[in-house]
Design a protein around this motif. Sequence first.
Motif, PDB file in Angstrom:
ATOM      1  N   MET A   1      30.014  33.810-153.466  1.00 20.48           N
ATOM      2  CA  MET A   1      31.619  33.901-152.670  1.00 20.48           C
ATOM      3  C   MET A   1      32.173  35.639-151.953  1.00 20.48           C
ATOM      4  N   SER A   2      32.826  35.353-150.847  1.00 20.74           N
ATOM      5  CA  SER A   2      32.943  36.584-149.801  1.00 20.74           C
ATOM      6  C   SER A   2      34.064  36.151-150.019  1.00 20.74           C
ATOM      7  N   ALA A   3      35.089  37.535-150.099  1.00 22.23           N
ATOM      8  CA  ALA A   3      36.839  38.055-150.637  1.00 22.23           C
ATOM      9  C   ALA A   3      36.900  38.309-148.555  1.00 22.23           C
ATOM     10  N   GLU A   4      36.317  38.316-147.885  1.00 21.07           N
ATOM     11  CA  GLU A   4      36.754  39.013-146.640  1.00 21.07           C
ATOM     12  C   GLU A   4      37.442  38.110-146.062  1.00 21.07           C
ATOM     13  N   PRO A   5      37.699  37.270-145.766  1.00 18.75           N
ATOM     14  CA  PRO A   5      38.890  36.407-145.428  1.00 18.75           C
ATOM     15  C   PRO A   5      39.757  36.744-146.004  1.00 18.75           C
ATOM     16  N   ILE A   6      40.500  36.561-147.017  1.00 19.21           N
ATOM     17  CA  ILE A   6      41.618  36.909-148.717  1.00 19.21           C
ATOM     18  C   ILE A   6      41.799  38.257-147.826  1.00 19.21           C
ATOM     19  N   ILE A   7      40.815  39.125-147.970  1.00 18.87           N
ATOM     20  CA  ILE A   7      41.108  40.180-147.490  1.00 18.87           C
ATOM     21  C   ILE A   7      41.548  40.873-146.513  1.00 18.87           C
ATOM     22  N   TYR A   8      41.171  40.070-145.090  1.00 21.41           N
ATOM     23  CA  TYR A   8      41.774  40.267-143.309  1.00 21.41           C
ATOM     24  C   TYR A   8      43.356  39.141-143.623  1.00 21.41           C
ATOM     25  N   GLY A   9      43.617  38.427-144.552  1.00 20.86           N
ATOM     26  CA  GLY A   9      44.866  37.820-144.528  1.00 20.86           C
ATOM     27  C   GLY A   9      46.059  38.728-145.182  1.00 20.86           C
ATOM     28  N   LEU A  10      45.442  39.607-146.660  1.00 21.30           N
ATOM     29  CA  LEU A  10      46.053  40.647-147.687  1.00 21.30           C
ATOM     30  C   LEU A  10      46.680  41.265-146.464  1.00 21.30           C
ATOM     31  N   ILE A  11      45.680  41.600-145.913  1.00 21.93           N
ATOM     32  CA  ILE A  11      46.080  43.333-144.857  1.00 21.93           C
ATOM     33  C   ILE A  11      47.025  43.051-143.333  1.00 21.93           C
ATOM     34  N   THR A 108      36.957  49.436-144.561  1.00 25.49           N
ATOM     35  CA  THR A 108      36.139  50.046-144.895  1.00 25.49           C
ATOM     36  C   THR A 108      36.596  49.917-146.390  1.00 25.49           C
ATOM     37  N   LEU A 109      37.086  49.972-146.959  1.00 20.69           N
ATOM     38  CA  LEU A 109      37.316  50.382-148.364  1.00 20.69           C
ATOM     39  C   LEU A 109      36.853  48.948-148.797  1.00 20.69           C
ATOM     40  N   GLY A 110      37.309  47.720-147.966  1.00 15.16           N
ATOM     41  CA  GLY A 110      37.520  46.499-148.685  1.00 15.16           C
ATOM     42  C   GLY A 110      36.202  44.825-148.308  1.00 15.16           C
ATOM     43  N   THR A 111      35.521  45.806-146.667  1.00 15.32           N
ATOM     44  CA  THR A 111      34.962  44.297-146.455  1.00 15.32           C
ATOM     45  C   THR A 111      33.427  45.719-146.026  1.00 15.32           C
ATOM     46  N   GLU A 112      32.675  44.853-145.729  1.00 17.87           N
ATOM     47  CA  GLU A 112      31.485  45.711-145.792  1.00 17.87           C
ATOM     48  C   GLU A 112      31.161  44.996-144.392  1.00 17.87           C
ATOM     49  N   SER A 113      31.668  44.678-143.717  1.00 22.39           N
ATOM     50  CA  SER A 113      31.901  44.399-141.759  1.00 22.39           C
ATOM     51  C   SER A 113      31.114  45.839-141.119  1.00 22.39           C
TER      52      SER A 113
END
Length: 320
Positions: A1-11, A108-113
């Motif tokens: 499961m990818s947490a990137e969408p959640i990280i985008y919303g939290l940021i 940069t710290l929370g995603t690998e995009s």
Amino acid sequence: MSAEPIIYGLIFIGVLVLVEGLYLVAFGKSISLNSRVNRRLEMLNKGDRREEVLEKLRKEMEQHVGARTIPLYSLLADRAQKAAIAFTPKQLIMIMAGLSALAFMGLTLGTESDPPVRMLLSVVIGVGGVFFWVTNKANKRLAMIEEQLPDAIELMVRSLRVGHPFSSAIQIVAKEVSDPLATEFGVISDEAAFGREVGESLKDMAERLDMQDLRFLAVAVTIQQQSGGNLAEVLAGLSKVIRARFRLFRRVKAITAEAKWSGKFLSAFPILALIVINVGDPNYYDEVRDHAYFIPACFLVGIFLALNLFVMRMLTNIKV
């Protein structure tokens, strides 16, 4: 499961909270519309001279008008003017740049995009966060002014009927009602004390806030000053008209609420479905991602979603 969408919303949420925190730290709790004592009176109680308070408040109210020529900032200038944002245009631009940098660090710290994607998303989050914050401030402030205006006019009517001049009625409104209308009328009262015509000040306020009810008030006062007449009776009738328009507007808003939320849901559902699919199965689109029509199809879907929001907004945007 990818947490990137959640990280985008939290940021994005963190950006909004950070902007509000900076605003309250820079200008104090009195800048909030929920303050019991209006901002003008609090500034006067701190010992500031009347002309200094007037100059500072007028600068805050009008500083965004001259910034419409700045590229991209013109999209934000009208909303910042209506919200009476105390930040200067340069400060808002610096805040957007700083928030974009912080968002880039978080991505940069929370995603690998990829770096280009992180840069684009950080700019969207930084600029979009400030834009959303200013728009929310403007809508909230204008809604409170529309709600306060009939009571303020009735207070002026009662003041005129007991024998007060109109300038004193304006001053009573500036002291008795709460913000944001109290500070606006306080500026008009101070300008009248320094020799400016009340009708002209009301007209400038109506144009700056772009409110039809305030234009009615400015026209009524200007006509009475030029041709005479019973201003108390005119304002009493105007108060009834504004209350009737306000009730009708609320009724229309309630009737069209279902259609508005339906349009928002239908536009957001494909995006939410995309996020859920990618979180549940990150490899779901791997077989079609390299297809020649995949990227054009994504753009086409995005255009249709934007058109759906635009059309639904036009259908439910009923003028009252």
